[in-house]
Design a protein around this motif. Structure first.
Motif, PDB file in Angstrom:
ATOM      1  N   SER A 101      -2.969 -53.222 116.256  1.00 49.29           N
ATOM      2  CA  SER A 101      -2.862 -52.005 116.994  1.00 49.29           C
ATOM      3  C   SER A 101      -1.534 -51.561 116.911  1.00 49.29           C
ATOM      4  CB  SER A 101      -3.334 -51.940 118.426  1.00 49.29           C
ATOM      5  OG  SER A 101      -2.733 -52.668 119.187  1.00 49.29           O
ATOM      6  N   TYR A 102      -0.985 -50.024 117.056  1.00 49.41           N
ATOM      7  CA  TYR A 102       0.506 -49.980 117.123  1.00 49.41           C
ATOM      8  C   TYR A 102       0.439 -48.731 118.441  1.00 49.41           C
ATOM      9  CZ  TYR A 102      -0.620 -45.890 114.041  1.00 49.41           C
ATOM     10  OH  TYR A 102      -0.995 -44.600 113.487  1.00 49.41           O
ATOM     11  N   ASN A 103       1.690 -48.848 118.741  1.00 42.83           N
ATOM     12  CA  ASN A 103       2.104 -47.566 119.695  1.00 42.83           C
ATOM     13  C   ASN A 103       3.262 -46.755 118.839  1.00 42.83           C
ATOM     14  OD1 ASN A 103       0.457 -47.738 122.113  1.00 42.83           O
ATOM     15  ND2 ASN A 103       1.245 -49.836 121.700  1.00 42.83           N
ATOM     16  N   LEU A 104       3.404 -45.651 118.781  1.00 45.79           N
ATOM     17  CA  LEU A 104       4.614 -45.099 117.800  1.00 45.79           C
ATOM     18  C   LEU A 104       5.241 -43.789 119.056  1.00 45.79           C
ATOM     19  CD1 LEU A 104       6.253 -44.237 115.827  1.00 45.79           C
ATOM     20  CD2 LEU A 104       4.599 -42.946 114.770  1.00 45.79           C
ATOM     21  N   LEU A 105       6.374 -44.046 119.583  1.00 51.17           N
ATOM     22  CA  LEU A 105       7.060 -43.083 120.262  1.00 51.17           C
ATOM     23  C   LEU A 105       7.951 -42.349 119.408  1.00 51.17           C
ATOM     24  CD1 LEU A 105       8.101 -45.213 123.460  1.00 51.17           C
ATOM     25  CD2 LEU A 105       6.151 -43.419 123.302  1.00 51.17           C
ATOM     26  N   GLN A 106       7.728 -40.934 119.257  1.00 54.03           N
ATOM     27  CA  GLN A 106       8.612 -39.932 118.442  1.00 54.03           C
ATOM     28  C   GLN A 106       9.260 -38.871 119.245  1.00 54.03           C
ATOM     29  OE1 GLN A 106       5.853 -39.211 114.819  1.00 54.03           O
ATOM     30  NE2 GLN A 106       4.454 -39.102 116.664  1.00 54.03           N
ATOM     31  N   PRO A 107      10.762 -39.147 120.110  1.00 51.43           N
ATOM     32  CA  PRO A 107      11.415 -38.090 120.466  1.00 51.43           C
ATOM     33  C   PRO A 107      11.903 -37.270 119.633  1.00 51.43           C
ATOM     34  CG  PRO A 107      12.442 -40.272 120.531  1.00 51.43           C
ATOM     35  CD  PRO A 107      11.050 -40.635 120.106  1.00 51.43           C
ATOM     36  N   SER A 108      12.037 -35.975 119.445  1.00 50.86           N
ATOM     37  CA  SER A 108      12.449 -35.187 118.669  1.00 50.86           C
ATOM     38  C   SER A 108      13.566 -34.312 119.223  1.00 50.86           C
ATOM     39  CB  SER A 108      11.598 -34.699 117.762  1.00 50.86           C
ATOM     40  OG  SER A 108      10.920 -35.484 116.933  1.00 50.86           O
ATOM     41  N   LEU A 109      14.554 -33.640 118.614  1.00 54.81           N
ATOM     42  CA  LEU A 109      15.164 -32.464 118.926  1.00 54.81           C
ATOM     43  C   LEU A 109      14.816 -31.487 118.015  1.00 54.81           C
ATOM     44  CD1 LEU A 109      17.516 -31.154 120.631  1.00 54.81           C
ATOM     45  CD2 LEU A 109      19.182 -32.030 118.618  1.00 54.81           C
ATOM     46  N   LEU A 110      14.263 -30.059 118.426  1.00 55.07           N
ATOM     47  CA  LEU A 110      13.537 -29.215 117.801  1.00 55.07           C
ATOM     48  C   LEU A 110      14.507 -27.998 117.769  1.00 55.07           C
ATOM     49  CD1 LEU A 110      10.255 -29.860 119.040  1.00 55.07           C
ATOM     50  CD2 LEU A 110      11.097 -30.789 116.788  1.00 55.07           C
ATOM     51  N   GLY A 111      14.208 -27.135 116.835  1.00 53.99           N
ATOM     52  CA  GLY A 111      14.864 -25.618 116.771  1.00 53.99           C
ATOM     53  C   GLY A 111      13.845 -24.795 116.082  1.00 53.99           C
ATOM     54  N   TYR A 112      13.258 -23.566 117.050  1.00 49.65           N
ATOM     55  CA  TYR A 112      12.196 -22.952 116.420  1.00 49.65           C
ATOM     56  C   TYR A 112      12.921 -21.239 116.484  1.00 49.65           C
ATOM     57  CZ  TYR A 112       9.071 -26.048 118.328  1.00 49.65           C
ATOM     58  OH  TYR A 112       8.326 -27.205 118.679  1.00 49.65           O
ATOM     59  N   TYR A 113      12.180 -20.672 115.263  1.00 51.90           N
ATOM     60  CA  TYR A 113      12.380 -19.342 115.332  1.00 51.90           C
ATOM     61  C   TYR A 113      11.019 -18.724 115.931  1.00 51.90           C
ATOM     62  CZ  TYR A 113      12.242 -14.576 113.544  1.00 51.90           C
ATOM     63  OH  TYR A 113      12.196 -13.115 113.430  1.00 51.90           O
ATOM     64  N   THR A 114      11.488 -17.810 116.964  1.00 54.29           N
ATOM     65  CA  THR A 114      10.101 -17.281 117.829  1.00 54.29           C
ATOM     66  C   THR A 114      10.012 -15.838 117.791  1.00 54.29           C
ATOM     67  OG1 THR A 114      11.426 -16.643 119.565  1.00 54.29           O
ATOM     68  CG2 THR A 114      10.897 -18.991 119.381  1.00 54.29           C
ATOM     69  N   LYS A 118       4.129  -9.712 124.456  1.00 57.47           N
ATOM     70  CA  LYS A 118       3.539  -9.451 125.828  1.00 57.47           C
ATOM     71  C   LYS A 118       2.341 -10.387 126.024  1.00 57.47           C
ATOM     72  CE  LYS A 118       5.933  -6.087 127.809  1.00 57.47           C
ATOM     73  NZ  LYS A 118       6.715  -6.522 129.263  1.00 57.47           N
ATOM     74  N   GLY A 119       2.579 -11.573 126.407  1.00 56.20           N
ATOM     75  CA  GLY A 119       1.454 -12.649 126.633  1.00 56.20           C
ATOM     76  C   GLY A 119       1.325 -13.633 125.570  1.00 56.20           C
ATOM     77  N   PHE A 120       2.027 -13.584 124.387  1.00 57.94           N
ATOM     78  CA  PHE A 120       1.875 -14.544 123.467  1.00 57.94           C
ATOM     79  C   PHE A 120       3.266 -14.989 122.941  1.00 57.94           C
ATOM     80  CE2 PHE A 120       1.896 -10.437 121.305  1.00 57.94           C
ATOM     81  CZ  PHE A 120       2.826 -10.600 120.100  1.00 57.94           C
ATOM     82  N   GLN A 121       3.403 -15.919 122.117  1.00 56.13           N
ATOM     83  CA  GLN A 121       4.621 -16.477 121.303  1.00 56.13           C
ATOM     84  C   GLN A 121       4.086 -17.412 120.042  1.00 56.13           C
ATOM     85  OE1 GLN A 121       7.305 -19.426 122.851  1.00 56.13           O
ATOM     86  NE2 GLN A 121       8.974 -17.770 122.577  1.00 56.13           N
ATOM     87  N   PHE A 122       4.662 -16.977 119.082  1.00 57.62           N
ATOM     88  CA  PHE A 122       4.653 -17.684 117.868  1.00 57.62           C
ATOM     89  C   PHE A 122       5.785 -18.330 117.494  1.00 57.62           C
ATOM     90  CE2 PHE A 122       1.136 -14.567 117.015  1.00 57.62           C
ATOM     91  CZ  PHE A 122       0.094 -15.471 117.208  1.00 57.62           C
ATOM     92  N   LYS A 123       5.918 -19.723 117.015  1.00 56.63           N
ATOM     93  CA  LYS A 123       7.157 -20.407 116.727  1.00 56.63           C
ATOM     94  C   LYS A 123       6.891 -21.172 115.451  1.00 56.63           C
ATOM     95  CE  LYS A 123       7.067 -23.215 120.735  1.00 56.63           C
ATOM     96  NZ  LYS A 123       7.708 -23.782 121.836  1.00 56.63           N
ATOM     97  N   PHE A 124       8.123 -21.290 114.751  1.00 54.99           N
ATOM     98  CA  PHE A 124       8.220 -21.876 113.494  1.00 54.99           C
ATOM     99  C   PHE A 124       9.464 -22.487 113.427  1.00 54.99           C
ATOM    100  CE2 PHE A 124       5.845 -17.677 113.258  1.00 54.99           C
ATOM    101  CZ  PHE A 124       4.753 -18.296 112.551  1.00 54.99           C
ATOM    102  N   GLY A 125       9.249 -23.940 113.231  1.00 55.68           N
ATOM    103  CA  GLY A 125      10.622 -24.950 113.272  1.00 55.68           C
ATOM    104  C   GLY A 125      10.261 -26.264 112.894  1.00 55.68           C
ATOM    105  N   GLY A 126      11.146 -27.102 113.166  1.00 51.72           N
ATOM    106  CA  GLY A 126      11.080 -28.397 113.005  1.00 51.72           C
ATOM    107  C   GLY A 126      12.434 -29.162 113.804  1.00 51.72           C
ATOM    108  N   GLY A 127      12.514 -30.497 113.331  1.00 47.51           N
ATOM    109  CA  GLY A 127      13.676 -31.170 113.951  1.00 47.51           C
ATOM    110  C   GLY A 127      13.655 -32.541 113.419  1.00 47.51           C
ATOM    111  N   ILE A 128      14.368 -33.602 114.065  1.00 50.58           N
ATOM    112  CA  ILE A 128      14.540 -34.830 113.814  1.00 50.58           C
ATOM    113  C   ILE A 128      14.854 -35.653 115.079  1.00 50.58           C
ATOM    114  CG2 ILE A 128      17.050 -34.391 113.522  1.00 50.58           C
ATOM    115  CD1 ILE A 128      17.023 -36.342 111.175  1.00 50.58           C
ATOM    116  N   GLY A 129      14.497 -37.067 114.842  1.00 47.45           N
ATOM    117  CA  GLY A 129      14.722 -37.839 116.057  1.00 47.45           C
ATOM    118  C   GLY A 129      14.447 -39.463 115.605  1.00 47.45           C
TER     119      GLY A 129
END
Length: 219
Positions: A101-114, A118-129
């Motif tokens: 078995s394995y456990n994988l921890l993935q912290p990341s710093l992300l940037g999004y174009y949003t 009114k009442g919704f949001q779409f986000k497109f982006g990515g990051g590294i960590g």
């Protein structure tokens, strides 16, 4: 008169729906399913755990949970920090003393174009960590639990959407692609775990695609 009532209701709903142009912070919790390719691990497990029809395919499912905190720096740009946790285990019912078995921890710093509404949001982006792996293997030879770990780095690309479910609470749906160079497994003494298929250190480098659902709060 009916038209007036209708216009009043529409205006009230529009005012009630939160605007992402005004909200600055977003906190999200989620869980979901990844389809993961770990070529080195697959070869190792097929050589030592599974034979014939039980052999693992190239892609296997894994469970992931995650939390994310984002800050809307500009109208169409959000900066965020994410911590995701992926877990998977493998065992052969015919060999009850054999498991991995394995456990994988993935912290990341992300940037999004949003895209905000009114009442919704779409986000497109990515990051590294950085990436942190903690693996366990129940040895069929000594019947003892062997512990391994490794560190590496990874990239993530994401497409997210949230829609209001009342007040500042939102339903979340996300899709992501991840590529991780997770490093080579070694025990607490620094001794590398050898893949007897390749005679090299076992690595859990991975490529995955996932779908996540959850809840987000803005303030």
């Amino acid at each position: 008169m009916k038209k007036i009532y209708f216009l009043v209701i529409v205006a009230v709903i529009s005012l009630w729906q939160p605007s992402f142009a005004q909200a600055q912070w977003e906190v999200r919790g989620s869980m979901g399913l990844n389809i993961v390719s770990m070529a080195d691990l697959k070869d190792y497990l097929n050589a030592n755990y599974f034979v014939g029809n039980d052999r693992l395919s190239q892609f296997t499912p894994a469970v992931e949970t995650g939390i994310e905190v984002g800050y809307q720096l500009e109208e169409h740009f959000q900066l965020a920090c994410e911590l995701s946790y992926e877990y998977n285990s493998f065992s052969n019912t015919a060999l009850s003393t054999n498991s991995f078995s394995y456990n994988l921890l993935q912290p990341s710093l992300l940037g999004y174009y949003t895209i905000n509404g009114k009442g919704f949001q779409f986000k497109f982006g990515g990051g590294i960590g950085p990436r942190f792996v903690f693996a366990s293997e129940l040895s069929p030879y000594t019947n003892s639990m062997l512990k391994y770990r490794s560190t590496g780095y990874g990239f993530v690309a994401k497409v997210d959407g949230i829609t209001s479910i009342g007040g500042n609470y939102f339903a979340y749906l996300g899709f992501d692609l991840r590529y991780n160079q997770n490093g080579k497994l070694s025990d607490s003494d620094g001794k590398e775990k050898i893949n007897n298929v390749t005679d090299a250190a076992l690595s859990l480098n991975s490529l995955s695609a996932g779908i996540k659902i959850g809840v987000a709060v803005t303030f």
